[in-house]
Design an enzyme around this catalytic site. Structure first.
Site, mmCIF file in Angstrom:
data_model
loop_
_atom_site.group_PDB
_atom_site.id
_atom_site.type_symbol
_atom_site.label_atom_id
_atom_site.label_comp_id
_atom_site.label_asym_id
_atom_site.label_seq_id
_atom_site.Cartn_x
_atom_site.Cartn_y
_atom_site.Cartn_z
ATOM 1 N N TYR A 63 11.046 -42.835 -7.463
ATOM 2 C CA TYR A 63 11.123 -44.260 -7.136
ATOM 3 C C TYR A 63 12.477 -44.830 -7.562
ATOM 4 C CZ TYR A 63 9.958 -49.238 -7.113
ATOM 5 O OH TYR A 63 9.952 -50.593 -6.886
ATOM 6 N N SER A 78 14.818 -53.181 -7.268
ATOM 7 C CA SER A 78 13.850 -53.233 -8.359
ATOM 8 C C SER A 78 14.607 -53.142 -9.671
ATOM 9 C CB SER A 78 12.878 -52.051 -8.242
ATOM 10 O OG SER A 78 12.115 -51.878 -9.419
#
Length: 293
Positions: A149, A136
């Site tokens: 995350y 990501s």
């Protein structure tokens, strides 16, 4: 060998980028083992060239069953690639996120991918195949409330670098894909969890973090709405899994390309200010944006 003579395994293939990648690879002629967590999801993704397999990547029995399915493929097809795509997003300030949530996020977004990769590496060694890890933009730049995350994605990036260097002499390639804004269901699930956390804050916690968390909800909603469709991301991921000479990293979207470059060249304090400026318009009116500065 034609593409129809090769397998590709994808985790997290029930919706979003995973499902779009499965459809794209099937369109290109590969036989896709589409990992899903529930039978209902299996029925939704089953199609020509797409074979659903039950795969919760935190369940060792599921992982072992998928490895056996690959090894005992009825047509003797080799495994061209594994695409580690499954993931969750749980946003909260570091101070507020429970240790159980920290551990769960790492189990899904990091340790599960390591376990799947270890299980299928014998098949990839035999086929000179490829590992594709879906990271990501959060694996390069960690916004406020993205500590867990981003931490898991940073770990995935580091593991991918080590694995690439370990496997290169043996003919197995490792590729990282770093999406930015993509219109998928995962962001909505993350926002719902953040709202649940926000509702349970004490007055003192709400005073410290309430405005920030509302700003993150607004920012994430806008970021996703302006993002690329899952189909566009699926095409990039399919290329990363199948082109003859892949790059070590692919970004998806202009936002990811710009931010990953900035993260390499800007001093931390300047990057902090740029991220704060990007977040500031999303704070509730009348709420000072001190938490973003």
């Amino acid at each position: 060998m034609t593409t129809s003579d090769e397998l590709v395994l994808i985790s997290g293939a029930s919706t979003g980028m995973g499902a779009a990648t499965a459809r794209e690879l099937a369109r290109r002629g590969y036989h896709v083992l589409a990992g899903v967590r529930r039978e209902a999801d299996a029925d939704a993704v089953r199609a020509s060239g797409i074979e659903p397999v039950i795969l919760d990547i935190t369940d060792p029995e599921h992982i072992e069953a998928v490895a056996r399915r690959i090894a005992a493929d009825p047509a003797g097809r080799p495994l061209r690639a594994v695409i580690n795509n499954a993931g969750i997003a749980v946003n909260a300030p570091v101070e507020l996120l429970s240790m159980a949530e920290w551990r769960h996020q790492f189990e899904v977004n990091f340790f599960g991918h390591v376990a799947v990769t270890q299980a299928v590496l014998p098949a990839l060694h035999a086929s000179s195949g490829r590992v594709v890890n879906i990271s990501s933009i959060g694996g390069k730049v960690a916004m406020p409330t993205y500590g867990a995350y981003g931490g898991a994605k940073f770990a995935l990036e580091a593991m991918s670098d080590a694995l690439r260097r370990e496997l290169a002499p043996h003919g197995v390639q490792v590729v990282v894909v770093e999406p930015g804004g993509v219109r998928t269901e995962m962001t909505g699930h993350g926002i719902a969890r953040l709202n649940d956390t926000l509702a349970g804050l004490s007055p003192a916690e709400r005073g410290r973090y309430g405005g920030l968390m509302r700003a993150i909800v607004s920012h994430a909603t806008a970021f996703t709405a302006s993002g690329l469709p899952a189909e566009a991301a699926g095409r990039v991921i399919a290329d990363a899994a199948t082109v003859r000479r892949p790059r070590t990293r692919y970004t998806i979207g202009r936002d990811a390309a710009v931010l990953t470059r900035l993260s390499r060249i800007l001093p931390d304090r300047l990057l902090d200010r740029l991220l704060a400026a990007d977040l500031r318009p999303h704070f509730p009116k009348g709420q000072p944006a001190t938490s973003a500065a």
